[in-house]
Design a protein around this motif. Structure first.
Motif, PDB file in Angstrom:
ATOM      1  N   VAL A 219     -35.928 -12.702  19.119  1.00  0.00           N
ATOM      2  CA  VAL A 219     -37.081 -12.333  18.308  1.00  0.00           C
ATOM      3  C   VAL A 219     -37.142 -13.235  17.085  1.00  0.00           C
ATOM      4  CG1 VAL A 219     -38.183 -10.504  16.957  1.00  0.00           C
ATOM      5  CG2 VAL A 219     -36.958  -9.928  19.071  1.00  0.00           C
ATOM      6  N   LEU A 220     -38.311 -13.815  16.822  1.00  0.00           N
ATOM      7  CA  LEU A 220     -38.484 -14.749  15.708  1.00  0.00           C
ATOM      8  C   LEU A 220     -39.053 -14.026  14.486  1.00  0.00           C
ATOM      9  CD1 LEU A 220     -39.942 -17.910  17.511  1.00  0.00           C
ATOM     10  CD2 LEU A 220     -37.556 -17.394  16.944  1.00  0.00           C
ATOM     11  N   ALA A 221     -38.164 -13.591  13.617  1.00  0.00           N
ATOM     12  CA  ALA A 221     -38.612 -12.956  12.365  1.00  0.00           C
ATOM     13  C   ALA A 221     -39.067 -14.033  11.390  1.00  0.00           C
ATOM     14  CB  ALA A 221     -37.478 -12.141  11.754  1.00  0.00           C
ATOM     15  N   MET A 222     -39.964 -13.677  10.484  1.00  0.00           N
ATOM     16  CA  MET A 222     -40.406 -14.628   9.469  1.00  0.00           C
ATOM     17  C   MET A 222     -39.723 -14.315   8.140  1.00  0.00           C
ATOM     18  SD  MET A 222     -44.338 -13.501   8.649  1.00  0.00           S
ATOM     19  CE  MET A 222     -44.666 -12.102   7.568  1.00  0.00           C
TER      20      MET A 222
ATOM     21  N   THR B  29     -50.348 -14.102  14.747  1.00  0.00           N
ATOM     22  CA  THR B  29     -51.587 -14.401  14.017  1.00  0.00           C
ATOM     23  C   THR B  29     -51.339 -14.675  12.535  1.00  0.00           C
ATOM     24  OG1 THR B  29     -52.128 -12.087  13.487  1.00  0.00           O
ATOM     25  CG2 THR B  29     -52.910 -12.942  15.603  1.00  0.00           C
ATOM     26  N   ILE B  30     -50.121 -14.400  12.038  1.00  0.00           N
ATOM     27  CA  ILE B  30     -49.836 -14.680  10.635  1.00  0.00           C
ATOM     28  C   ILE B  30     -48.610 -15.563  10.427  1.00  0.00           C
ATOM     29  CG2 ILE B  30     -50.895 -12.506   9.909  1.00  0.00           C
ATOM     30  CD1 ILE B  30     -48.032 -11.511   9.247  1.00  0.00           C
ATOM     31  N   GLN B  31     -47.757 -15.663  11.433  1.00  0.00           N
ATOM     32  CA  GLN B  31     -46.543 -16.458  11.267  1.00  0.00           C
ATOM     33  C   GLN B  31     -46.851 -17.947  11.392  1.00  0.00           C
ATOM     34  OE1 GLN B  31     -44.261 -13.258  13.892  1.00  0.00           O
ATOM     35  NE2 GLN B  31     -42.786 -14.746  13.106  1.00  0.00           N
TER      36      GLN B  31
ATOM     37  N   ILE C 228     -39.860 -14.196  21.255  1.00  0.00           N
ATOM     38  CA  ILE C 228     -40.834 -13.149  20.946  1.00  0.00           C
ATOM     39  C   ILE C 228     -41.286 -13.335  19.502  1.00  0.00           C
ATOM     40  CG2 ILE C 228     -41.247 -10.671  20.791  1.00  0.00           C
ATOM     41  CD1 ILE C 228     -38.588 -10.573  22.650  1.00  0.00           C
ATOM     42  N   ILE C 229     -42.598 -13.477  19.304  1.00  0.00           N
ATOM     43  CA  ILE C 229     -43.176 -13.641  17.969  1.00  0.00           C
ATOM     44  C   ILE C 229     -43.823 -12.306  17.585  1.00  0.00           C
ATOM     45  CG2 ILE C 229     -44.766 -14.970  16.547  1.00  0.00           C
ATOM     46  CD1 ILE C 229     -44.630 -17.196  18.679  1.00  0.00           C
ATOM     47  N   PRO C 230     -43.292 -11.595  16.586  1.00  0.00           N
ATOM     48  CA  PRO C 230     -43.800 -10.254  16.250  1.00  0.00           C
ATOM     49  C   PRO C 230     -45.262 -10.209  15.843  1.00  0.00           C
ATOM     50  CG  PRO C 230     -41.620 -10.577  15.318  1.00  0.00           C
ATOM     51  CD  PRO C 230     -42.061 -11.918  15.843  1.00  0.00           C
TER      52      PRO C 230
ATOM     53  N   ARG D 246     -43.140 -18.447   6.854  1.00  0.00           N
ATOM     54  CA  ARG D 246     -42.444 -19.443   7.690  1.00  0.00           C
ATOM     55  C   ARG D 246     -41.489 -18.749   8.653  1.00  0.00           C
ATOM     56  NH1 ARG D 246     -41.905 -23.488   4.251  1.00  0.00           N
ATOM     57  NH2 ARG D 246     -43.760 -24.416   5.166  1.00  0.00           N
ATOM     58  N   THR D 247     -41.461 -19.264   9.889  1.00  0.00           N
ATOM     59  CA  THR D 247     -40.685 -18.661  10.974  1.00  0.00           C
ATOM     60  C   THR D 247     -39.764 -19.697  11.596  1.00  0.00           C
ATOM     61  OG1 THR D 247     -42.534 -17.160  11.421  1.00  0.00           O
ATOM     62  CG2 THR D 247     -40.871 -17.400  13.152  1.00  0.00           C
ATOM     63  N   PRO D 248     -38.494 -19.701  11.219  1.00  0.00           N
ATOM     64  CA  PRO D 248     -37.567 -20.691  11.782  1.00  0.00           C
ATOM     65  C   PRO D 248     -37.209 -20.365  13.229  1.00  0.00           C
ATOM     66  CG  PRO D 248     -36.400 -19.183  10.334  1.00  0.00           C
ATOM     67  CD  PRO D 248     -37.855 -18.833  10.221  1.00  0.00           C
ATOM     68  N   ALA D 249     -37.058 -21.400  14.028  1.00  0.00           N
ATOM     69  CA  ALA D 249     -36.613 -21.246  15.419  1.00  0.00           C
ATOM     70  C   ALA D 249     -35.695 -22.414  15.742  1.00  0.00           C
ATOM     71  CB  ALA D 249     -37.803 -21.228  16.363  1.00  0.00           C
ATOM     72  N   HIS D 250     -34.595 -22.131  16.399  1.00  0.00           N
ATOM     73  CA  HIS D 250     -33.588 -23.150  16.659  1.00  0.00           C
ATOM     74  C   HIS D 250     -33.565 -23.598  18.114  1.00  0.00           C
ATOM     75  CE1 HIS D 250     -32.214 -22.373  12.627  1.00  0.00           C
ATOM     76  NE2 HIS D 250     -32.056 -21.087  12.914  1.00  0.00           N
ATOM     77  N   LYS D 251     -34.516 -23.073  18.889  1.00  0.00           N
ATOM     78  CA  LYS D 251     -34.612 -23.508  20.283  1.00  0.00           C
ATOM     79  C   LYS D 251     -36.046 -23.344  20.762  1.00  0.00           C
ATOM     80  CE  LYS D 251     -33.575 -19.051  22.488  1.00  0.00           C
ATOM     81  NZ  LYS D 251     -32.725 -18.347  23.461  1.00  0.00           N
ATOM     82  N   LYS D 252     -36.360 -24.013  21.846  1.00  0.00           N
ATOM     83  CA  LYS D 252     -37.654 -23.857  22.507  1.00  0.00           C
ATOM     84  C   LYS D 252     -37.492 -22.902  23.682  1.00  0.00           C
ATOM     85  CE  LYS D 252     -39.933 -27.068  20.080  1.00  0.00           C
ATOM     86  NZ  LYS D 252     -41.216 -26.888  19.391  1.00  0.00           N
ATOM     87  N   ALA D 253     -38.596 -22.522  24.299  1.00  0.00           N
ATOM     88  CA  ALA D 253     -38.537 -21.475  25.311  1.00  0.00           C
ATOM     89  C   ALA D 253     -39.321 -21.819  26.567  1.00  0.00           C
ATOM     90  CB  ALA D 253     -39.064 -20.170  24.726  1.00  0.00           C
TER      91      ALA D 253
END
Length: 403
Positions: free
Chosen positions: A28-31, A399-401, A394-396, A267-274
Motif C-alpha cells: 500500500v502506497l501511503a502519502m 486522485t490526490i496523491q 495499492i494507491i489509497p 507526495r507518495t514514495p514508491a521503491h518498486k514498480k508493479a
C-alpha cells in the motif's frame, strides 16, 4: 493480504475491503500527510478567527465553495464561519453561498445538503454559478485572459472562497484563487485560459504538482486579484478525505504558507514498480481518470494492468468544456477518447454504475473491462498472471496523491 480503502465520499462514505491472493507481493502506497492528526472543530474555529477584521462592517457577503468533484467537507468548516459572522454583527440576510463549479453541471438541493449541511440550506440562499450568463467583464490579465466573473459575487463587498488545496494537472495545486478562475468565471474566459494558454505553455505547466515558474498558475492568481477575492479557507486532506491542515486568510498568503508543505503532504514514495496497480478514486472520484494516470506511472516497463476503484452512482463529472455530448459531439476543449500509456495492457474499472457515454474519460471501449464484483475481478487478474510472481501496488486515493 487484506486491506481497506475509503470509498464513495458523498454517498456511503464507507470502507471498501480488498482481499488479494497470498502469492501476490502487495504494498500500500501511503502519502506523506497520512500520518497527520485530523482537524477538530476547535482547529476550524481558531483558523477562521483571523478573518474577523475583514468581516466587521461589511454589507453583503458571498461565500464560494467547490462542488462534489472536490473532497472539501465544507459542512465541517461552515459552522465556525457562521459563529464568527454572528460575533461580527453579520445578519443571515446579508449572506449568500455560490457553488463555484466552473463548467461542471449544477448541483441540486440534495447535493448542496451533502456539501454544506442542512443548516445552511435552511438559513441562506445557495446558488449555482452559471458559466454562460450573468458574468461581468472587468478586464484582461497580462497574458490576455478575460476576467469575466459571476455578477452576484462581484456585487458583494466581502468575498470568501472555501476549498481544498491539492495537486492539479496544470496549475500545480488547486484551491486558492482557482475558486475564481475557473470556478466562477465565464466559459469564454475559461476556454482561453484552459485552451489557448495551456497549449502555449504546455511543456512548462503540464504535470501534477508543477507549481514553480508556472504561467497558468500566475494567470489564475491575477484573475483572482483583479476580481478581489478577499480571503480563502483552504484545507489539505489525507487519503480518507479528512482535513489535516487549514489556512484562513489572504489568498496570497496561502501560496506562501502551503505550497512547499503541500508538495510534501501529497507526495507518495514508491521503491518498486508493479505488474498490477490498484488506484482508488475518492477525493475527486468523479474525475477518476486522474487516478488512472497516476497508476500508469507505477507500472513496470514491460507493462501491466491498472484497476480503477470507482463505485459511485453519480459516475464521471459532466464537463461542458471537456466532456462528450453525443457520438461525435464534444465540448469546446475535449481531448476525445483518452489514449492509454504504452505500458498499460488493460484498464479494469470496478463500479456497479457503468456509464457508456462517459467511458471516453478512461479510454477506448475495447481497452476497458468493467467489473461489478471485486472477487471476480481479482480472480480474473490472478488467472491472467498465473504461474509467475506478481507485484501489486495499492494507491489509497489516486486522485490526490502525487509522485
Amino acid at each position: 493480504m487484506d486491506t481497506t480503502v475509503q470509498h464513495d465520499l458523498w454517498n456511503r462514505d464507507a470502507t471498501l475491503s480488498l482481499s488479494f491472493p497470498a502469492r501476490w507481493n502487495t504494498q500500500v502506497l501511503a502519502m506523506g500527510g497520512d500520518g497527520k492528526e485530523v482537524l477538530a472543530q476547535d482547529d476550524y474555529r481558531k483558523a477562521v478567527r483571523r478573518l474577523a477584521p475583514l468581516i466587521k462592517g461589511k454589507k453583503e457577503v458571498c461565500i464560494l465553495f467547490d462542488d462534489l468533484s472536490r473532497p472539501t467537507r465544507t459542512y465541517e468548516i461552515v459552522p465556525s464561519l457562521l459563529e464568527l459572522f454572528q460575533q461580527c454583527g453579520i445578519r443571515d440576510e446579508q449572506v449568500r453561498f455560490i457553488c463555484a463549479l466552473g463548467t461542471h453541471a449544477p448541483l441540486d438541493n440534495r447535493a448542496f445538503r451533502k456539501k454544506l449541511g442542512n443548516e445552511v440550506m435552511e438559513r441562506f440562499p445557495v446558488y449555482n454559478h452559471n458559466p454562460y450568463e450573468h458574468c461581468e467583464l472587468i478586464g484582461k490579465t497580462k497574458l490576455g485572459t478575460p476576467v469575466m466573473v459571476n455578477k452576484e459575487y462581484l456585487s458583494c463587498d466581502l468575498r470568501i472562497g472555501i476549498g481544498a488545496f491539492m495537486p492539479h494537472s496544470f496549475c500545480g495545486f488547486g484551491g486558492g484563487y482557482k475558486i475564481v478562475m475557473p470556478a466562477v468565471s465565464h466559459i469564454d474566459a475559461i476556454e482561453y485560459h484552459h485552451g489557448t494558454l495551456l497549449k502555449k505553455y504546455w511543456d512548462i505547466c503540464y504535470g501534477i504538482g508543477k507549481y514553480q515558474n508556472n504561467p497558468l498558475l500566475e494567470d489564475i492568481k491575477e484573475c483572482g486579484k483583479m476580481s478581489r477575492l478577499d480571503a480563502v479557507i483552504n484545507v489539505m486532506v489525507n487519503t480518507g478525505a479528512f482535513a489535516t491542515d487549514i489556512y484562513a486568510g489572504d489568498p496570497d498568503g496561502l501560496y506562501r504558507e502551503m505550497l512547499e508543505r503541500a508538495a510534501q503532504h501529497y507526495r507518495t514514495p514508491a521503491h518498486k514498480k508493479a505488474d498490477i496497480v490498484f488506484a482508488n478514486a475518492l477525493g475527486k472520484a468523479s474525475e477518476a481518470v486522474i487516478a488512472l494516470s497516476l497508476a500508469e506511472e507505477f507500472l513496470k516497463d514491460e507493462g501491466g494492468d491498472v484497476v480503477v476503484l470507482c463505485d459511485i452512482e453519480e459516475g464521471q463529472v459532466v464537463h461542458y468544456l471537456l466532456g462528450r455530448f453525443g457520438k461525435d459531439t464534444w465540448g469546446r476543449l475535449a481531448f476525445g477518447e483518452r489514449k492509454k500509456s504504452g505500458k498499460t495492457k488493460k484498464i479494469h474499472i470496478y463500479s456497479q454504475h457503468r456509464d457508456r457515454a462517459n467511458e471516453c474519460w478512461f479510454g477506448k471501449r475495447e481497452e476497458l473491462i468493467w467489473h461489478k464484483s471485486l472477487e471476480d475481478m481479482t480472480n480474473h487478474l490472478d488467472e491472467q498472471y498465473r504461474g509467475r510472481a506478481v507485484d501489486v501496488l495499492i494507491i489509497p486515493d489516486g486522485t490526490i496523491q502525487m509522485i
